[in-house]
Write an enzyme that holds these catalytic residues in place. Structure first.
Site, mmCIF file in Angstrom:
data_model
loop_
_atom_site.group_PDB
_atom_site.id
_atom_site.type_symbol
_atom_site.label_atom_id
_atom_site.label_comp_id
_atom_site.label_asym_id
_atom_site.label_seq_id
_atom_site.Cartn_x
_atom_site.Cartn_y
_atom_site.Cartn_z
ATOM 1 C CD GLN A 103 3.156 0.882 4.140
ATOM 2 O OE1 GLN A 103 3.931 0.643 5.061
ATOM 3 N NE2 GLN A 103 2.395 -0.042 3.567
ATOM 4 C CE LYS B 204 5.877 -1.283 10.679
ATOM 5 N NZ LYS B 204 4.730 -1.803 9.926
ATOM 6 C CE LYS C 99 -3.033 -5.716 5.321
ATOM 7 N NZ LYS C 99 -1.705 -5.770 6.002
ATOM 8 C CG HIS D 281 7.087 3.987 2.513
ATOM 9 N ND1 HIS D 281 6.776 4.693 3.654
ATOM 10 C CD2 HIS D 281 6.955 2.669 2.852
ATOM 11 C CE1 HIS D 281 6.491 3.856 4.638
ATOM 12 N NE2 HIS D 281 6.579 2.619 4.169
ATOM 13 C CB SER E 192 -0.914 0.008 1.236
ATOM 14 O OG SER E 192 -0.151 -0.098 2.421
ATOM 15 C CG HIS F 118 5.435 3.491 9.014
ATOM 16 N ND1 HIS F 118 4.413 2.561 9.009
ATOM 17 C CD2 HIS F 118 6.307 3.077 8.067
ATOM 18 C CE1 HIS F 118 4.672 1.639 8.107
ATOM 19 N NE2 HIS F 118 5.815 1.929 7.525
ATOM 20 C CD GLU G 143 8.489 0.164 7.496
ATOM 21 O OE1 GLU G 143 7.602 -0.598 7.917
ATOM 22 O OE2 GLU G 143 8.475 0.666 6.359
ATOM 23 N NE ARG H 199 -1.624 -1.169 5.384
ATOM 24 C CZ ARG H 199 -1.655 -1.541 6.648
ATOM 25 N NH1 ARG H 199 -2.589 -1.045 7.457
ATOM 26 N NH2 ARG H 199 -0.774 -2.403 7.119
#
Length: 460
Positions: free
Chosen positions: A148, A173, A338, A313, A146, A150, A175, A332
């Site tokens: 998205q 979160k 979702k 991203h 997706s 964070h 990454e 998202r």
């Protein structure tokens, strides 16, 4: 531990006990043989890690995840038609790694850390409340994940308090993705000039953004901050279009690009190949238009991108190492079935425009070890090391760190020994090893082509 002053003979027993407690923790009783127990320290042990079979994953042995699973466990069975999307190496409650040593009473890594938090290292244990602060992964992406971002810690806390069913914890979160194979993704807003180019060459896209917002972006001026404000206006307007409007425009765009491609016309000015691929995976999804706002990243093996808080991203295709802070918070807004939260995403994003080249995160050679490249992001939760041992080296020491770490073997064969371990561990492609803080591991390398390994840790 540092001692100062003189020790009286009457204190020797006390001091010896303290030294032992510092030196030999964590420890536990394990069976030496039937009917007998010995107390030993377990500084290093192999793990059997959880596999996630999400639908977007590569299928069967096309998946790097599946190949690593078979390499690490020769009796493992890979199903031809099943997706192998993620390998989770850590103590996340939804995929806690199994300890691959029946002499250890605790069966999972999470249980082991809970019993022996000193294995994390004193700084990590105190900073992260006795928890392993990162989750280490391998991803094999076949279809897009997706659009998205964070949240940072402050937003994560608010979202968790308001919508705990969608945002299950209060942590950030961040990454990092490191390509194992050629890896494609979307990351960050393109330079304004590139977005203006698509507004001119893709009228279906301009119709969703709106003439006024597009004209405001065209005017420029006001610096990066002003550009970010206008980008937010443009992106928010597109993401909030009525479904019938954007589906009609998307269908028109797909039809036009398909016809132009069939006629032999170059469709690169409309990003045609990527648009058709995403539409085939998510027909009628507003996220298909995000390719005109976001940088299309193509990482070669060893290249990385860091996804900090609020960075838009999506992963599109390929295999990568991923490391992240322990959280499940994802906002998202497209290319997904979702829960989507368009308002939160549009409000939170970093709208600073930058070229794709600026989104590649550099690795740095470790000054103390020429075999080690450091991917050290601007967050405390994790660092990733790539260890490449050349074929000419047959003895190598994985250096001790003041942090627990997880080591993944991508290529090569060796025998691993540690002074405090019960027995040697055989390493091969797919082996995952947990190493306690302040423990070095000696490798006796048997492969002719050297070794390639990734190590996740927390360098405070």
């Amino acid at each position: 531990m540092v001692w100062h002053g003189h020790i009286l003979s009457s204190d020797i027993g006390l001091v010896f006990g303290l030294v032992l407690s510092q030196t030999w923790q964590p420890c536990q009783a394990v069976p030496e043989q039937p009917g007998g127990w010995v107390t030993v320290r377990r500084s290093m042990f192999p793990l059997t890690c959880a596999v996630q079979h999400y639908a977007w994953g590569k299928v069967g042995l096309d998946s790097e995840v599946a190949q690593l699973v078979v390499g690490g466990d020769p009796v493992a069975v890979v199903e031809d038609g099943r997706p192998y999307a993620e390998l989770w190496m850590g103590a996340h409650p939804k995929g806690d790694a199994q300890i691959k040593d029946n002499r250890i009473a605790q069966t999972t890594l999470g249980e082991w850390i809970a019993h022996f938090p000193a294995c994390l290292g004193s700084k990590v244990k105190d900073t992260f409340q006795g928890q392993l602060p990162f989750l280490f992964k391998v991803l094999s992406v076949n279809t897009a994940l997706s659009i998205q971002a964070h949240p940072n810690r402050e937003l994560a806390a608010r979202l968790h308090a308001q919508f705990p069913e969608h945002y299950p914890d209060n942590n950030h979160k961040p990454e990092m993705a490191i390509a194992l194979t050629r890896f494609q993704g979307l990351c960050g807003f393109r330079p304004v000039e590139e977005i203006l180019g698509f507004l001119k060459s893709v009228p279906e896209f301009e119709a969703l953004v709106g003439n006024d917002a597009a004209a405001e972006l065209q005017c420029g001026g006001g610096g990066v901050a002003h550009a970010g404000q206008v980008l937010k206006k443009c992106f928010t307007r597109m993401m909030n279009c009525e479904k019938k409007v954007f589906v009609d425009r998307l269908n028109m765009l797909v039809k036009r690009i398909t016809e132009e491609g069939a006629a032999g016309t170059d469709t690169s000015s409309s990003n045609g190949d990527l648009l058709l691929r995403l539409h085939s995976q998510f027909p009628g999804d507003i996220g298909c238009f995000s390719i005109y706002f976001l940088n299309h990243m193509v990482l070669e093996p060893g290249q990385a991108m860091f996804l900090g808080a609020n960075e838009p991203h999506a992963y599109l295709h390929g295999d990568c190492i991923e490391c992240m802070a322990c959280s499940d918070n994802t906002v998202r807004a497209g290319l997904t079935t979702k829960y989507i939260d368009v308002h939160t995403l549009c409000e939170m994003l970093n709208y600073s425009p930058a070229p794709a080249s600026a989104k590649i995160f550099p690795c740095v050679r470790d000054a103390s070890d020429p075999c080690v490249s450091l991917y050290d992001p601007p967050v405390p939760d994790f660092t990733v090391m790539r260890i490449q041992v050349p074929a000419s080296v047959k003895q190598y020491t994985v250096a001790p760190l003041d942090s627990a770490s997880i080591l993944l073997v991508v290529e090569g064969d060796a025998t691993a020994t540690s002074a405090a371990a019960l027995s040697d561990v055989t390493l091969s492609r797919g082996t995952v090893l947990f190493i306690s803080a302040n423990e070095g591991v000696a490798l006796h390398i048997s492969s002719k082509s050297g070794m390639d390994m990734f190590r996740a840790c927390c360098l405070l």
